[in-house]
Design a protein around this motif. Sequence first.
Motif, PDB file in Angstrom:
ATOM      1  N   PHE A  72       0.839  -1.206   0.000  1.00 32.46           N
ATOM      2  CA  PHE A  72       0.000   0.000   0.000  1.00 32.46           C
ATOM      3  C   PHE A  72       0.867   1.248   0.000  1.00 32.46           C
ATOM      4  N   ILE A  73       1.893   1.277   0.829  1.00 35.30           N
ATOM      5  CA  ILE A  73       2.777   2.447   0.888  1.00 35.30           C
ATOM      6  C   ILE A  73       3.450   2.674  -0.459  1.00 35.30           C
ATOM      7  N   ILE A  74       4.012   1.611  -1.024  1.00 39.40           N
ATOM      8  CA  ILE A  74       4.732   1.743  -2.291  1.00 39.40           C
ATOM      9  C   ILE A  74       3.814   2.249  -3.390  1.00 39.40           C
ATOM     10  N   MET A  75       2.639   1.656  -3.495  1.00 41.03           N
ATOM     11  CA  MET A  75       1.732   1.999  -4.584  1.00 41.03           C
ATOM     12  C   MET A  75       1.050   3.353  -4.380  1.00 41.03           C
ATOM     13  N   PHE A  76       0.775   3.715  -3.115  1.00 42.09           N
ATOM     14  CA  PHE A  76       0.178   5.025  -2.867  1.00 42.09           C
ATOM     15  C   PHE A  76       1.129   6.137  -3.277  1.00 42.09           C
ATOM     16  N   VAL A  77       2.395   6.001  -2.879  1.00 37.27           N
ATOM     17  CA  VAL A  77       3.388   7.022  -3.246  1.00 37.27           C
ATOM     18  C   VAL A  77       3.565   7.055  -4.767  1.00 37.27           C
ATOM     19  N   TYR A  78       3.549   5.889  -5.404  1.00 33.38           N
ATOM     20  CA  TYR A  78       3.658   5.819  -6.869  1.00 33.38           C
ATOM     21  C   TYR A  78       2.496   6.555  -7.540  1.00 33.38           C
ATOM     22  N   GLY A  79       1.284   6.312  -7.067  1.00 40.82           N
ATOM     23  CA  GLY A  79       0.124   6.995  -7.650  1.00 40.82           C
ATOM     24  C   GLY A  79       0.090   8.479  -7.328  1.00 40.82           C
ATOM     25  N   TRP A  80       0.444   8.828  -6.101  1.00 41.01           N
ATOM     26  CA  TRP A  80       0.427  10.230  -5.684  1.00 41.01           C
ATOM     27  C   TRP A  80       1.395  11.071  -6.511  1.00 41.01           C
ATOM     28  N   ASN A  81       2.543  10.514  -6.864  1.00 43.10           N
ATOM     29  CA  ASN A  81       3.575  11.262  -7.574  1.00 43.10           C
ATOM     30  C   ASN A  81       3.424  11.229  -9.093  1.00 43.10           C
ATOM     31  N   GLN A  82       2.376  10.610  -9.598  1.00 43.80           N
ATOM     32  CA  GLN A  82       2.203  10.529 -11.045  1.00 43.80           C
ATOM     33  C   GLN A  82       2.054  11.935 -11.659  1.00 43.80           C
ATOM     34  N   TYR A  83       2.763  12.170 -12.740  1.00 42.54           N
ATOM     35  CA  TYR A  83       2.665  13.446 -13.457  1.00 42.54           C
ATOM     36  C   TYR A  83       2.365  13.250 -14.944  1.00 42.54           C
ATOM     37  N   LEU A  84       3.134  12.393 -15.601  1.00 41.91           N
ATOM     38  CA  LEU A  84       3.009  12.236 -17.049  1.00 41.91           C
ATOM     39  C   LEU A  84       1.644  11.685 -17.444  1.00 41.91           C
ATOM     40  N   TRP A  85       1.201  10.610 -16.773  1.00 41.40           N
ATOM     41  CA  TRP A  85      -0.079   9.988 -17.140  1.00 41.40           C
ATOM     42  C   TRP A  85      -1.269  10.922 -16.898  1.00 41.40           C
ATOM     43  N   PRO A  86      -1.400  11.566 -15.736  1.00 41.88           N
ATOM     44  CA  PRO A  86      -2.503  12.526 -15.567  1.00 41.88           C
ATOM     45  C   PRO A  86      -2.437  13.685 -16.551  1.00 41.88           C
ATOM     46  N   MET A  87      -1.236  14.146 -16.898  1.00 42.95           N
ATOM     47  CA  MET A  87      -1.115  15.240 -17.855  1.00 42.95           C
ATOM     48  C   MET A  87      -1.659  14.831 -19.219  1.00 42.95           C
ATOM     49  N   LEU A  88      -1.460  13.569 -19.590  1.00 45.31           N
ATOM     50  CA  LEU A  88      -1.936  13.086 -20.883  1.00 45.31           C
ATOM     51  C   LEU A  88      -3.432  12.810 -20.865  1.00 45.31           C
ATOM     52  N   MET A  89      -3.928  12.314 -19.751  1.00 41.71           N
ATOM     53  CA  MET A  89      -5.314  11.846 -19.687  1.00 41.71           C
ATOM     54  C   MET A  89      -6.316  12.936 -19.368  1.00 41.71           C
ATOM     55  N   THR A  90      -5.878  14.065 -18.824  1.00 43.23           N
ATOM     56  CA  THR A  90      -6.824  15.095 -18.379  1.00 43.23           C
ATOM     57  C   THR A  90      -6.546  16.422 -19.071  1.00 43.23           C
ATOM     58  N   THR A  91      -7.586  16.991 -19.621  1.00 42.55           N
ATOM     59  CA  THR A  91      -7.530  18.341 -20.180  1.00 42.55           C
ATOM     60  C   THR A  91      -8.428  19.294 -19.406  1.00 42.55           C
ATOM     61  N   GLU A  92      -9.355  18.751 -18.629  1.00 42.38           N
ATOM     62  CA  GLU A  92     -10.229  19.573 -17.802  1.00 42.38           C
ATOM     63  C   GLU A  92      -9.564  19.827 -16.454  1.00 42.38           C
ATOM     64  N   GLU A  93      -9.571  21.070 -16.040  1.00 40.67           N
ATOM     65  CA  GLU A  93      -8.838  21.455 -14.835  1.00 40.67           C
ATOM     66  C   GLU A  93      -9.401  20.823 -13.567  1.00 40.67           C
ATOM     67  N   ARG A  94     -10.665  20.433 -13.575  1.00 35.81           N
ATOM     68  CA  ARG A  94     -11.231  19.830 -12.365  1.00 35.81           C
ATOM     69  C   ARG A  94     -10.637  18.466 -12.064  1.00 35.81           C
ATOM     70  N   PHE A  95      -9.885  17.892 -13.017  1.00 36.62           N
ATOM     71  CA  PHE A  95      -9.214  16.614 -12.798  1.00 36.62           C
ATOM     72  C   PHE A  95      -7.707  16.783 -12.596  1.00 36.62           C
ATOM     73  N   PHE A  96      -7.217  18.015 -12.534  1.00 36.68           N
ATOM     74  CA  PHE A  96      -5.788  18.239 -12.362  1.00 36.68           C
ATOM     75  C   PHE A  96      -5.335  17.743 -10.985  1.00 36.68           C
ATOM     76  N   THR A  97      -4.158  17.112 -10.965  1.00 38.82           N
ATOM     77  CA  THR A  97      -3.568  16.665  -9.706  1.00 38.82           C
ATOM     78  C   THR A  97      -2.620  17.735  -9.169  1.00 38.82           C
ATOM     79  N   LEU A  98      -2.124  17.494  -7.979  1.00 43.27           N
ATOM     80  CA  LEU A  98      -1.260  18.480  -7.329  1.00 43.27           C
ATOM     81  C   LEU A  98       0.035  18.677  -8.106  1.00 43.27           C
ATOM     82  N   MET A  99       0.551  17.615  -8.697  1.00 40.88           N
ATOM     83  CA  MET A  99       1.794  17.734  -9.461  1.00 40.88           C
ATOM     84  C   MET A  99       1.609  18.644 -10.673  1.00 40.88           C
ATOM     85  N   ARG A 100       0.470  18.532 -11.331  1.00 45.85           N
ATOM     86  CA  ARG A 100       0.187  19.415 -12.467  1.00 45.85           C
ATOM     87  C   ARG A 100      -0.003  20.848 -12.009  1.00 45.85           C
ATOM     88  N   GLY A 101      -0.593  21.022 -10.835  1.00 41.88           N
ATOM     89  CA  GLY A 101      -0.806  22.373 -10.321  1.00 41.88           C
ATOM     90  C   GLY A 101       0.500  23.098 -10.070  1.00 41.88           C
TER      91      GLY A 101
END
Length: 280
Positions: free
Chosen positions: A201-230
């Motif tokens: 859980f720890i390993i995968m949570f940190v992996y998901g929390w730190n994702q930048y490239l995949w959310p940047m590609l998958m989301t164009t609407e700002e309401r889905f932006f993650t903290l890394m994109r912000g």
Amino acid sequence: MNRIRPLDHLILILGTLFMVMPVIVAIMTSTHTAAEIHMNGLALLPGDNGLQTYETVLTRQGGFTGQVTGARMIMNSLILGLGFAVGKIVLSMAAAYALVYFRFRFATLIFWIIFTTLLLPLEVRIMPSYQVMSELKLLNTYTGLIVPLLASATGTFYFRQFFKSIPDELLEAARIDGAGPFKFFWDVILPLSKTMMAAIFIIMFVYGWNQYLWPMLMTTEERFFTLMRGIKQILQVWIGSQIPDYNEAFALAVLALLPPVLVVVVFQRWFIKGLTESDK
């Protein structure tokens, strides 16, 4: 031996300072205004703008639509991190359970095929994954953000090794008691796997929390932006005499540290036990 101890402590203190100093600098710098940071650089002492900066990044609506806030981006990152952690644990446990206890032909070969996917980073399969999500109309959805990356060779490997260390006598006793595969998994395997689940859980949570490239590609609407994109969006602003809000970027970076640190602190004992325990 006593002469060595002060040197050991000195090395540990220096190592701790080396790891903690960037965090301290980020916290101190976030309490200054953007103009002060632009003129003076990073700060080692607190400023007078700390509370205002953190209140601003959490509550002020911004972005192109003027509707996204730091709190919203934190929620999106939490959804992504928790979705990754829970989904990867469920799929990894199911795959490892089938490979270890169903004992079908070519199980070892299938495991090594799964394991070799570790050699394929996200960047290699990102475009095919994006195309599939686009055809399924799952862009700008939490499902599209989470589901394509749930398969985990790492989790499957750890759970497989853990299950193989469980004595076969437990399986035989469960069979004698009339337990089927699901009951054996639920009543025996699942309780024994709590420490390993916490570690994964720890390993995968940190992996998901730190994702930048995949959310940047998958989301164009700002309401889905993650903290890394912000954080990245703030630093991209440079229009005329307007300088980026460095203080807000540092404040978001500090906020981005808190959930992973909290997860590690809460599950630290289980994490170490799950990766080192051999007696089941």
